[in-house]
Enzyme design. Structure first.
Site, short mmCIF file in Angstrom:
data_model
loop_
_atom_site.label_atom_id
_atom_site.label_comp_id
_atom_site.label_asym_id
_atom_site.label_seq_id
_atom_site.Cartn_x
_atom_site.Cartn_y
_atom_site.Cartn_z
N ASP A 207 0.59 -0.80 -0.29
CA ASP A 207 0.00 -0.39 -0.03
C ASP A 207 1.12 1.12 0.24
O ASP A 207 1.27 1.41 1.15
CB ASP A 207 -0.67 0.40 1.27
CG ASP A 207 -1.81 0.89 1.27
OD1 ASP A 207 -1.50 2.52 0.96
OD2 ASP A 207 -3.24 1.22 1.88
N HIS A 208 0.89 1.58 -0.82
CA HIS A 208 2.15 3.35 -1.03
C HIS A 208 2.18 3.63 -0.23
O HIS A 208 3.12 4.75 0.22
CB HIS A 208 2.38 3.71 -2.38
CG HIS A 208 1.59 4.36 -3.14
ND1 HIS A 208 -0.16 3.94 -3.51
CD2 HIS A 208 0.80 5.56 -3.52
CE1 HIS A 208 -0.57 4.90 -3.65
NE2 HIS A 208 0.23 6.37 -3.54
N HIS A 270 -5.69 2.83 1.74
CA HIS A 270 -5.14 3.97 1.84
C HIS A 270 -5.77 4.63 3.02
O HIS A 270 -5.26 5.29 3.66
CB HIS A 270 -5.12 5.21 0.69
CG HIS A 270 -3.89 4.46 -1.00
ND1 HIS A 270 -3.01 3.46 -0.49
CD2 HIS A 270 -4.42 4.62 -1.68
CE1 HIS A 270 -3.03 3.32 -2.17
NE2 HIS A 270 -3.07 4.40 -2.65
C1 BG6 Z 1 -3.47 5.03 -6.07
C2 BG6 Z 1 -4.81 5.22 -6.78
O1 BG6 Z 1 -3.57 3.53 -5.25
O2 BG6 Z 1 -4.01 6.00 -5.31
C3 BG6 Z 1 -4.91 6.22 -8.15
O3 BG6 Z 1 -5.29 3.67 -7.93
C4 BG6 Z 1 -4.37 7.48 -6.93
O4 BG6 Z 1 -6.42 6.24 -8.27
C5 BG6 Z 1 -3.20 6.91 -6.19
O5 BG6 Z 1 -4.48 7.92 -7.98
C6 BG6 Z 1 -2.83 8.00 -5.11
O6 BG6 Z 1 -2.00 8.12 -4.82
P1 BG6 Z 1 -1.10 9.18 -4.53
O7 BG6 Z 1 0.98 8.37 -4.57
O8 BG6 Z 1 -1.15 9.85 -5.72
O9 BG6 Z 1 -2.20 9.56 -3.83
#
Ligand code: BG6
Length: 521
Positions: A207-208, A270
């Protein structure tokens, strides 16, 4: 409760210094080979290759490592290395410009084309890995990274098991990208498949958001400072707002997003991760499983939204045409690959409660959407009003209560808003903010989330990865809402909101009913 949020109140930025760095625990990545399934895809090009390069450039990768990229596309090592160079040209944010460094990096990349559904591919892969393990002296340590469309996960996992690639002379780990399933049943089925081939400690569900600095800092902030924890509860906190607002639309991802929507795409992972970190109890030690135990425990205390309460505690919307940063933008249903009658939500908001001693009665408002007015991800803790307002005669408008904001992006940092007297003979109050900014305070840019997470995989630290039980719980919380929305979509359109706005009015309704307001975007 807060009176209406007033973004016009003057604020003062107070900045401070950082004391010299203390002894730090360093992550030590181990030698290993990384196998990327889906090497020609967007994730590999945009995120994984640049992240590996930044680590390499910073001297953070181990001395002995290699990558095998794999996809259906026919390519040899040379062509793949050219594509690695092209990804770096397009997506690497800080290239030192040293061509020999680039060459040394790119030469670690190898390529194996193939069909992931064919058993033959895995025997070729095994032979290739045995050779590369020897060549690079990686001791048989292997990390498999599933960067393919999710429909392929289960086949790849089964084939890895059948080919005996779930174990090796060293360690074997597997990274699984989101989405992990598309509902509770499919997540459970995938879990069973994964667990029939790999042990839980081999599995890294990515989960980044957990790799973002402020997200990691949530635990440090809460548990390394004595002053916040005593007020981190229902006695002092009025409510919490968690926002992940994006200006981007669906881009070229309609194929995936049409079957997902905001709740699956952003909440199941997230937003519920952020909620867990902000609300969990302190673990007894800073260890992966103890922290993950606490996250599971608090998620278990989240009150499920009953089918008859869906309209009261949730809202959704889909962006229509609008104007963003002065430019006209298309509505979701006119985006490439999106059905003209699509009912997919691009915005969702939830009001949740946590039934435990710490949080009883405190509402948690979560929202996330695409094509909103501003890109902003933050956790805002809104404290209660003072019990007795002795300054009432001085005020026309009531006072804004204290707000602590953990800013995830942009401009990672933490700020605390409080009341102060305006200078001068007049007696009046103003809201000021004390602001801590990561870049300014530490004078080093925050690494990209994928850099940290890849390093953790190589170091064998699963702390920032989702555990199977947490993933199942997060799905079970969302299922009643997904089911109800699905059913409702048959008869009712999803409310539109103009691109570039703050979302559908139904989301404002969630807050206003309680006399509260979303923080401005
Ligand atoms: C991803 C989603 O996990 O997170 C995307 O699949 C979203 O739809 C993205 O745009 C948002 O990531 P960040 O790091 O730009 O907030």
């Amino acid at each position: 409760m807060n009176p209406k949020q007033n973004s016009d109140i003057p604020s003062v930025v107070v900045s401070g210094g950082v004391t010299p760095q203390q002894e730090c625990k360093e992550l030590v990545p181990e030698a290993g080979g990384l196998v990327i399934f889906g090497a020609a895809g967007d994730l590999t090009r945009r995120k994984l290759i640049p992240a590996l390069f930044h680590l390499f450039q910073g001297g953070l990768l181990p001395d002995r490592w290699y990558v095998v990229g794999s996809s259906r596309n026919e390519m040899d090592d040379g062509a793949f290395r050219e594509s690695v160079n092209a990804s770096l040209d397009a997506f690497s944010k800080n290239d030192s410009g040293d061509p020999s460094l680039r060459d040394r990096f790119v030469n670690r990349f190898h390529y194996l084309p193939g069909d992931f559904e064919e058993a033959g591919f895995y025997s070729h892969l095994r032979e290739r890995l045995i050779r590369l393990d020897q060549e690079h002296e990686t001791g048989g340590n292997r990390l498999f990274y599933l960067a393919t469309p999710p429909g392929l996960y289960s086949g790849i996992i089964g084939q890895l098991g059948a080919a005996g690639l779930n174990r090796s002379a060293g360690w074997t780990r597997i990274v699984i990208e989101k989405p992990f399933g598309k509902d509770l049943a499919s997540a459970q089925a995938l879990s069973l498949e994964v667990r029939s081939v790999f042990k839980e400690e081999q599995v890294y569900r990515i989960d980044h958001y957990l790799g973002k600095e402020t997200v990691q800092n949530t635990l440090f902030f809460r548990f390394a400072n004595a002053i916040f924890e005593p007020i981190w509860n229902r006695r002092y906190i009025d409510h919490v707002q968690i926002t992940a607002a994006e200006t981007l639309g669906v881009e070229r991802r309609a194929g995936y997003y049409e079957g997902a929507g905001a709740l699956r795409d952003m909440f199941q992972n997230h937003l519920l991760q952020l909620l867990s970190l902000v609300t969990m109890e302190p673990p007894s030690r800073f260890e992966a499983d103890l922290i993950r135990d606490e996250k599971v425990k608090v998620l278990r205390s989240v009150r499920p939204i009953l089918p008859q309460e869906i309209d009261r505690f949730s809202a959704r919307g889909q962006y229509g045409p609008g104007v963003l940063e002065g430019e006209p933008v298309a509505g979701y249903r006119s985006e490439p690959g999106v059905a003209s009658d699509s009912k997919t939500e691009t915005f969702a908001a939830l009001q949740l409660y946590i039934d435990n001693w710490r949080w009883q009665g405190v509402p948690f408002y979560l929202r996330s959407g695409k094509r909103l007015a501003k890109r902003m991800t933050e956790i805002a803790i809104e404290f209660k009003q003072v019990p007795h307002l002795l300054f009432k005669p001085l005020l026309s408008d009531g006072i804004q209560s204290n707000t602590l904001v953990l800013r995830v992006q942009p401009g990672e940092g933490i700020s605390l808003a409080f009341q102060a007297k305006h200078p001068g003979p007049k007696l009046c109050l103003g809201c000021v903010t004390m602001d801590f900014n990561y870049d300014g305070a530490f004078q080093i840019p925050s690494p990209e989330a994928y850099e940290r997470l890849l390093l953790d995989c190589l170091a064998g630290d699963p702390m920032l990865f989702g555990r199977g039980d947490w993933v199942a719980l997060s799905w079970s919380l969302l299922m009643p809402i997904l089911d109800a929305w699905n059913e409702k979509s048959a008869s009712t359109p999803v409310p539109d909101y103009p691109a570039g706005s703050r979302g559908p009015k139904e989301a404002d309704g969630l807050m206003e009913r309680d006399g509260r307001h979303w923080r401005p975007l």
